[in-house]
Design an enzyme around this catalytic site. Structure first.
Site, mmCIF file in Angstrom:
data_model
loop_
_atom_site.group_PDB
_atom_site.id
_atom_site.type_symbol
_atom_site.label_atom_id
_atom_site.label_comp_id
_atom_site.label_asym_id
_atom_site.label_seq_id
_atom_site.Cartn_x
_atom_site.Cartn_y
_atom_site.Cartn_z
ATOM 1 N N MET A 1 -10.094 4.311 -0.107
ATOM 2 C CA MET A 1 -11.238 5.226 0.040
ATOM 3 C C MET A 1 -12.249 4.724 1.066
ATOM 4 O O MET A 1 -13.046 5.509 1.583
ATOM 5 C CB MET A 1 -11.955 5.383 -1.292
ATOM 6 C CG MET A 1 -11.391 6.465 -2.155
ATOM 7 S SD MET A 1 -12.588 6.886 -3.428
ATOM 8 C CE MET A 1 -11.698 8.216 -4.226
ATOM 9 N N HIS B 1 -17.066 7.353 -8.049
ATOM 10 C CA HIS B 1 -17.372 5.995 -8.514
ATOM 11 C C HIS B 1 -16.868 5.788 -9.947
ATOM 12 O O HIS B 1 -17.648 5.562 -10.852
ATOM 13 C CB HIS B 1 -18.892 5.761 -8.478
ATOM 14 C CG HIS B 1 -19.492 5.867 -7.116
ATOM 15 N ND1 HIS B 1 -20.841 6.066 -6.907
ATOM 16 C CD2 HIS B 1 -18.941 5.776 -5.889
ATOM 17 C CE1 HIS B 1 -21.086 6.112 -5.608
ATOM 18 N NE2 HIS B 1 -19.960 5.946 -4.963
ATOM 19 N N GLU C 1 0.856 -1.189 0.000
ATOM 20 C CA GLU C 1 0.000 0.000 0.000
ATOM 21 C C GLU C 1 0.894 1.241 0.000
ATOM 22 O O GLU C 1 1.755 1.387 0.872
ATOM 23 C CB GLU C 1 -0.908 -0.017 1.240
ATOM 24 C CG GLU C 1 -1.619 1.288 1.554
ATOM 25 C CD GLU C 1 -2.458 1.848 0.395
ATOM 26 O OE1 GLU C 1 -3.321 1.122 -0.125
ATOM 27 O OE2 GLU C 1 -2.217 3.015 0.020
ATOM 28 N N SER D 1 -7.626 8.321 -2.589
ATOM 29 C CA SER D 1 -7.149 8.272 -1.200
ATOM 30 C C SER D 1 -5.907 7.402 -1.185
ATOM 31 O O SER D 1 -5.886 6.356 -1.849
ATOM 32 C CB SER D 1 -8.188 7.629 -0.275
ATOM 33 O OG SER D 1 -9.347 8.413 -0.192
ATOM 34 N N THR E 1 -19.150 -0.292 -4.881
ATOM 35 C CA THR E 1 -18.147 -1.069 -4.142
ATOM 36 C C THR E 1 -18.612 -2.497 -3.852
ATOM 37 O O THR E 1 -17.823 -3.446 -3.936
ATOM 38 C CB THR E 1 -17.771 -0.336 -2.834
ATOM 39 O OG1 THR E 1 -17.462 1.007 -3.161
ATOM 40 C CG2 THR E 1 -16.586 -0.985 -2.154
ATOM 41 N N THR F 1 -19.133 6.430 2.594
ATOM 42 C CA THR F 1 -20.442 6.491 3.231
ATOM 43 C C THR F 1 -20.983 5.095 3.517
ATOM 44 O O THR F 1 -21.895 4.936 4.333
ATOM 45 C CB THR F 1 -21.428 7.251 2.299
ATOM 46 O OG1 THR F 1 -20.792 8.467 1.896
ATOM 47 C CG2 THR F 1 -22.721 7.589 2.986
ATOM 48 N N ALA G 1 -22.657 2.980 1.554
ATOM 49 C CA ALA G 1 -23.894 2.531 0.899
ATOM 50 C C ALA G 1 -23.572 1.343 -0.010
ATOM 51 O O ALA G 1 -22.668 1.427 -0.843
ATOM 52 C CB ALA G 1 -24.510 3.670 0.091
HETATM 53 P P1 FAD Z 1 -9.483 2.052 -3.009
HETATM 54 O O1 FAD Z 1 -10.323 1.958 -1.815
HETATM 55 O O2 FAD Z 1 -9.346 3.348 -3.682
HETATM 56 O O3 FAD Z 1 -8.037 1.505 -2.614
HETATM 57 C C1 FAD Z 1 -6.979 1.491 -3.543
HETATM 58 C C2 FAD Z 1 -5.675 1.590 -2.767
HETATM 59 O O4 FAD Z 1 -4.585 1.341 -3.660
HETATM 60 C C3 FAD Z 1 -5.438 2.976 -2.177
HETATM 61 O O5 FAD Z 1 -5.256 2.871 -0.781
HETATM 62 C C4 FAD Z 1 -4.169 3.462 -2.885
HETATM 63 O O6 FAD Z 1 -3.340 4.239 -2.041
HETATM 64 C C5 FAD Z 1 -3.495 2.166 -3.254
HETATM 65 N N1 FAD Z 1 -2.555 2.303 -4.406
HETATM 66 C C6 FAD Z 1 -2.762 2.989 -5.547
HETATM 67 N N2 FAD Z 1 -1.675 2.873 -6.348
HETATM 68 C C7 FAD Z 1 -0.768 2.104 -5.687
HETATM 69 C C8 FAD Z 1 0.539 1.623 -6.019
HETATM 70 N N3 FAD Z 1 1.101 1.896 -7.207
HETATM 71 N N4 FAD Z 1 1.200 0.883 -5.094
HETATM 72 C C9 FAD Z 1 0.611 0.581 -3.888
HETATM 73 N N5 FAD Z 1 -0.634 1.007 -3.542
HETATM 74 C C10 FAD Z 1 -1.318 1.743 -4.444
HETATM 75 N N6 FAD Z 1 -18.629 3.620 -2.567
HETATM 76 C C11 FAD Z 1 -19.794 2.949 -2.369
HETATM 77 O O7 FAD Z 1 -20.008 1.889 -2.966
HETATM 78 N N7 FAD Z 1 -20.728 3.426 -1.498
HETATM 79 C C12 FAD Z 1 -20.574 4.602 -0.838
HETATM 80 O O8 FAD Z 1 -21.445 5.001 -0.063
HETATM 81 C C13 FAD Z 1 -19.379 5.342 -1.067
HETATM 82 N N8 FAD Z 1 -19.195 6.528 -0.449
HETATM 83 C C14 FAD Z 1 -17.995 7.158 -0.583
HETATM 84 C C15 FAD Z 1 -17.791 8.346 0.137
HETATM 85 C C16 FAD Z 1 -16.536 8.941 0.134
HETATM 86 C C17 FAD Z 1 -16.322 10.220 0.901
HETATM 87 C C18 FAD Z 1 -15.459 8.342 -0.603
HETATM 88 C C19 FAD Z 1 -14.075 8.953 -0.578
HETATM 89 C C20 FAD Z 1 -15.677 7.188 -1.355
HETATM 90 C C21 FAD Z 1 -16.941 6.590 -1.370
HETATM 91 N N9 FAD Z 1 -17.207 5.432 -2.091
HETATM 92 C C22 FAD Z 1 -18.400 4.785 -1.929
HETATM 93 C C23 FAD Z 1 -16.213 4.841 -3.001
HETATM 94 C C24 FAD Z 1 -15.522 3.637 -2.337
HETATM 95 O O9 FAD Z 1 -14.824 4.051 -1.208
HETATM 96 C C25 FAD Z 1 -14.640 2.951 -3.371
HETATM 97 O O10 FAD Z 1 -15.491 2.463 -4.395
HETATM 98 C C26 FAD Z 1 -13.843 1.785 -2.808
HETATM 99 O O11 FAD Z 1 -13.038 2.175 -1.732
HETATM 100 C C27 FAD Z 1 -12.988 1.189 -3.929
HETATM 101 O O12 FAD Z 1 -12.225 0.141 -3.395
HETATM 102 P P2 FAD Z 1 -10.851 -0.303 -4.057
HETATM 103 O O13 FAD Z 1 -10.255 -1.357 -3.191
HETATM 104 O O14 FAD Z 1 -11.080 -0.697 -5.468
HETATM 105 O O15 FAD Z 1 -9.964 1.016 -4.144
#
Ligand code: FAD
Length: 505
Positions: free
Chosen positions: A122, A438, A39, A116, A484, A127, A129
């Protein structure tokens, strides 16, 4: 001495909920497999990946948010989507924006596309949902989608009853149902929003983050390791197969190679294609079909909730950090996903002698599905971004159909606002593009390798065996609902595939 293992069975890039889903399923199904997660951001909460809203101390919470903001840390943020109205480009706390490359010439771009960088991604700020996709949002070629969504519910700790005691939630749903439900299947009727949250016995809410997805089974797995402040710069590929990752230790600046049999890139919908691009893995569809959900918001004040109801609310002590969340599901006929949240304060100023009855202000949001276009994409340049990775350029335009759907959403939200009460403000507000957070489609899944997708139904990249992609970028449909839950469901499918393959080696 490197803090990383020399070799593992599975290397996971990114610690958000989709990367965490791989770690969890592998810990459950093949506990002997050695799994390392990398990470780029720091650990900001305890257990690692926990939602920052669970941090009780406000200063400590704000510090955790700032530490998640990567190169944007220290810049002003806005907490309330309504505050975005100022027209300034501001990130939400815990996130950061692109400093450039978010819009090209005459295109619409995604001016508030956000990221993030922290353990938990993120989902340490979300939130929570977790609605299920419906109609054309669903991936028609996956026969096991419902079972995968059930599993995603389990991993994310999704509940529907955490806000049952909050004031007026049943009333809000009743009023919405009266103007929405007619002719709809039960699954598409107005209902409680499924949320990744639970209420503890002492009444406090605990929001799920990647910590809940990892669970005790992953944390207690001696063959699992999590490495924060570790940037994966490249996936190693040998003879058309994933062979490991190149990692930069951000604490020392040293670069290491970690060998792996399988690599999962779960680095969000914009940075997953970045890692593939930087690795020389550049299928035609990489970064293409980028889509986000346009969003309109409005608010209303509940009608006919007088002093008697207020006294009842005060007596029950039911108001919590945030009151009820209701769901108006997407359908192909009415192509909006409605997220209706009761607020404790009005987003527009009210008269001093007009106090707000808790729970009586209703914030309405409608998300729209994008008209998918091959030309909407994230591309990469030779310039380095703040992490030294290839900088992004977002190419993005709304179609006439997108604009027509947005106009319809503005009309629909006024209708819903009037159904629940008196609208606040003269008209709904259309959020700047990218505000939904999203982003989807950039590493899309396809049923067959026809050049229009990056990975197959098991999330394995067509051109590179042993390389899996995860996150909202994998979703091939245009969804309007929060994605998500769906992307965690797809991660479960990929993780099971790796578990099966590892059981035979
Ligand atoms: P992420 O959670 O974005 O995680 C990806 C990680 O990869 C990050 O920590 C990043 O630092 C890391 N990374 C990136 N590049 C590299 C690299 N080269 N080497 C190592 N690490 C790396 N979604 C919903 O479905 N419902 C909701 O209600 C909702 N509300 C939200 C409200 C807010 C305020 C926010 C910010 C987001 C919201 N979302 C919501 C979106 C949701 O958080 C994301 O869809 C979800 O976190 C995506 O998951 P992920 O694991 O794919 O990616």
């Amino acid at each position: 001495m490197s803090r990383y293992p020399e070799s593992v069975d599975v290397a996971i890039v990114g610690s958000g909920p989709t990367g965490a889903a791989y770690a969890r399923i592998l810990s459950e199904q093949v506990p002997r497999a050695r799994v390392a997660m990398f990470e780029v951001g720091p650990t900001v909460s305890d257990p690692p990946g926990a939602h920052v809203k669970n941090i009780e101390d406000a200063e400590a919470r704000a510090a955790a948010q700032r530490r998640s903001e990567g190169p944007g840390a220290g810049e002003a943020t806005v907490d309330n989507p309504g505050a975005v109205k100022s027209g300034e480009r501001r990130a939400r706390p815990g996130t950061f924006l692109l400093s450039d490359g978010y819009r090209v010439d005459d295109e619409d771009g995604l001016p508030v596309a956000a990221f993030s960088s922290n353990v938990g991604g993120m989902a340490a700020h979300w939130t929570g949902a977790c609605p299920r996709p419906g109609g054309s949002e669903r991936i028609a070629f996956l026969p096991d989608m419902d079972e995968l969504l059930d599993e995603a519910d389990r991993l994310l700790g999704v509940t529907t009853d955490a806000f049952d005691a909050a004031p007026f939630t049943a009333l809000v749903r009743e009023r919405l149902a009266a103007v929405v439900d007619d002719g709809r299947e039960p699954a598409a009727q107005v209902q409680r929003m499924p949320l990744a949250v639970r209420r503890r016995e002492d009444g406090r809410l605990v929001w799920s983050g990647a910590d809940v997805v990892l669970g005790d089974v992953t944390r207690g797995n001696p063959n699992f390791s999590l490495h924060d402040e570790s940037l994966v710069t490249r996936v190693l590929v040998e003879d058309g197969r994933a062979a490991g990752v190149s990692v930069r230790d951000l604490r020392t600046g040293d670069v290491h190679e970690v060998r792996a049999r399988f690599v999962v890139v779960a680095a969000d919908a914009l940075r997953t294609p970045q890692v593939l691009w930087a690795s020389g893995i550049r299928p035609e569809a990489l970064g293409r079909m980028l889509n986000d959900q346009t969003q309109v918001v409005y608010a209303a004040r509940l009608r006919d909730v007088g002093p008697a109801a207020a006294a009842q609310v005060a007596a029950s002590g039911a108001l919590s950090e945030q009151s009820g969340v209701s769901w108006v599901p997407f359908t192909d006929e009415v192509p909006f996903h409605g997220q209706i949240m009761q607020l404790d304060a009005s987003p527009v100023p009210l008269a001093d002698d007009d106090p707000v009855i808790p729970g009586s202000i209703v914030g309405l949001g409608l998300f729209c599905a994008k008209d998918l276009q091959w030309e909407d994409r994230v591309e990469f340049t030779d310039q380095p971004d703040p992490y030294g990775m290839p900088a992004m350029r977002l190419r993005y335009t709304l179609t006439d159909r997108d604009r027509a759907v947005l106009e319809r959403a503005r009309e629909e939200i006024v209708r819903l606002a009037k159904a629940v009460g008196e609208p606040l403000g003269d008209r709904p507000f259309t959020m700047p593009l990218g505000a939904s957070l999203h982003y989807q489609g950039t590493t899309r899944m396809g049923e067959v390798d026809d050049g229009r997708s990056v990975c197959g139904p098991d999330c394995e990249v067509w051109d590179v065996s042993g390389l899996f992609v995860a996150g909202n970028g994998v979703i091939p449909t245009a969804t309007a609902c929060n994605p998500t839950l769906t992307s965690v469901a797809l991660a479960v499918r990929g993780a099971r595939t790796i578990a099966r393959k590892l059981s035979f080696v």
